[in-house]
Design an enzyme around this catalytic site. Structure first.
Site, short mmCIF file in Angstrom:
data_model
loop_
_atom_site.label_atom_id
_atom_site.label_comp_id
_atom_site.label_asym_id
_atom_site.label_seq_id
_atom_site.Cartn_x
_atom_site.Cartn_y
_atom_site.Cartn_z
N ARG A 137 0.84 -1.20 0.00
CA ARG A 137 0.00 0.00 0.00
C ARG A 137 0.87 1.24 0.00
O ARG A 137 1.89 1.31 0.70
CB ARG A 137 -0.91 0.02 1.24
CG ARG A 137 -1.86 -1.17 1.32
CD ARG A 137 -2.91 -1.13 0.23
NE ARG A 137 -3.67 -2.38 0.16
CZ ARG A 137 -4.53 -2.68 -0.79
NH1 ARG A 137 -4.74 -1.83 -1.78
NH2 ARG A 137 -5.17 -3.83 -0.79
N GLU B 100 -3.18 7.19 -5.26
CA GLU B 100 -3.29 6.14 -6.27
C GLU B 100 -4.56 6.38 -7.10
O GLU B 100 -5.64 6.45 -6.54
CB GLU B 100 -3.37 4.78 -5.59
CG GLU B 100 -3.03 3.62 -6.50
CD GLU B 100 -2.84 2.33 -5.71
OE1 GLU B 100 -3.85 1.60 -5.60
OE2 GLU B 100 -1.74 2.08 -5.22
N HIS C 74 -0.25 -0.42 -9.65
CA HIS C 74 -0.91 -1.36 -8.74
C HIS C 74 -1.72 -2.40 -9.50
O HIS C 74 -2.87 -2.68 -9.19
CB HIS C 74 -1.80 -0.63 -7.73
CG HIS C 74 -1.84 -1.34 -6.41
ND1 HIS C 74 -2.25 -0.73 -5.25
CD2 HIS C 74 -1.52 -2.62 -6.07
CE1 HIS C 74 -2.18 -1.60 -4.25
NE2 HIS C 74 -1.74 -2.74 -4.72
#
Length: 260
Positions: free
Chosen positions: A178, A207, A226
């Site tokens: 994360r 993000e 990601h």
């Protein structure tokens, strides 16, 4: 958001705002909210304990891809970094993914392994892993540091200027967990100042990453949006696992991958 469908018992979620704040008032009969991955930071776990509703997560379906990404992110260029048996990997978070990354690094590259996880039982750790009680031991000694922790309020920006200053100038940080685990401004400064050699990032904060971020222009940084675990095969396996979790909850079978 959930108004008009109060009889729903199970809700597969693919969207970030499908949290208790939005769902619970309109879905009083909700028994299971299912996600194919592990977004613990999007779950109100204390509230869920109070309400006793179940959440089933399939955690193993993208593990292999992510551990491959963690290992491959170690290589920035043949001239800059060479994995060897004399080097040390520091693993933060020694759960399913962290253990498999450690196994690949040890078995494949002969690396020494240090691990930090306050929830890990020492008797469950392989002989080739040194479980440390002080996380500074990893920052002081590791040549590569890889993150495999859930994001919490307690560990937000837990890796920052202090930690980068302790790391070897030849060390690299790898984050496939994360983005909030790392103080990104401090990371950028450490990379610019040569305090660390490089970074491999599959997770950023925010993000998606800000297009103006200097990280995109740094030669000693590898970034992916990601999506390191988003392969055709892993999505198929995670979907089947999610269906299995639904069946387990709704038919009263033992839950294979519970969070609560």
């Amino acid at each position: 958001m959930a108004s008009g469908v109060p009889a729903v018992n199970l809700l597969p979620c693919r969207i970030r705002f499908a949290t208790d704040k939005y769902l619970r008032p309109g879905l009083p009969r909700l028994r299971l909210r299912l996600r194919r991955k592990r977004p613990y930071h999007q779950c109100d776990l204390p509230r869920s304990l109070q309400l006793r509703n179940k959440r089933c997560f399939r955690t193993g379906q993208v593990t292999f891809v992510y551990r491959q990404l963690s290992v491959s992110s170690n290589v920035f260029s043949c001239n800059l970094i060479l994995l060897a048996g004399t080097q040390t990997l520091g693993v933060f978070g020694f759960g399913q993914i962290g253990r498999r990354v450690a196994a690949m690094a040890h078995d494949g590259f002969g690396m020494k392994i240090l691990a930090f996880d306050p929830f890990c039982k020492p008797e469950s750790v392989p002989d080739y892993v040194a479980l440390v009680s002080n996380r500074d031991e990893i920052f002081d000694n590791a040549d590569f540091i890889t993150l495999h922790m859930a994001a919490t309020a307690e560990n937000k920006h837990g890796i920052g200027a202090r930690e980068f200053a302790r790391m070897k100038k030849t060390a690299c940080l790898i984050n496939t967990a994360r983005g909030s685990l790392v103080d990104e401004a401090a990371l950028i400064e450490a990379l610019r100042a040569g305090e660390i050699a490089g970074a491999g990032l599959d997770a950023t904060e925010p993000e998606p990453a800000d297009a103006a971020s200097p990280l995109f222009r740094m030669e000693n940084v590898i970034m992916t949006p990601h999506c390191g675990g988003s392969t055709k095969e892993s999505k198929s396996r995670s979907s089947l696992g999610a269906a299995k979790g639904c069946d387990e909850v709704l038919t009263g079978k033992p839950i294979t991958s519970p969070v609560l």
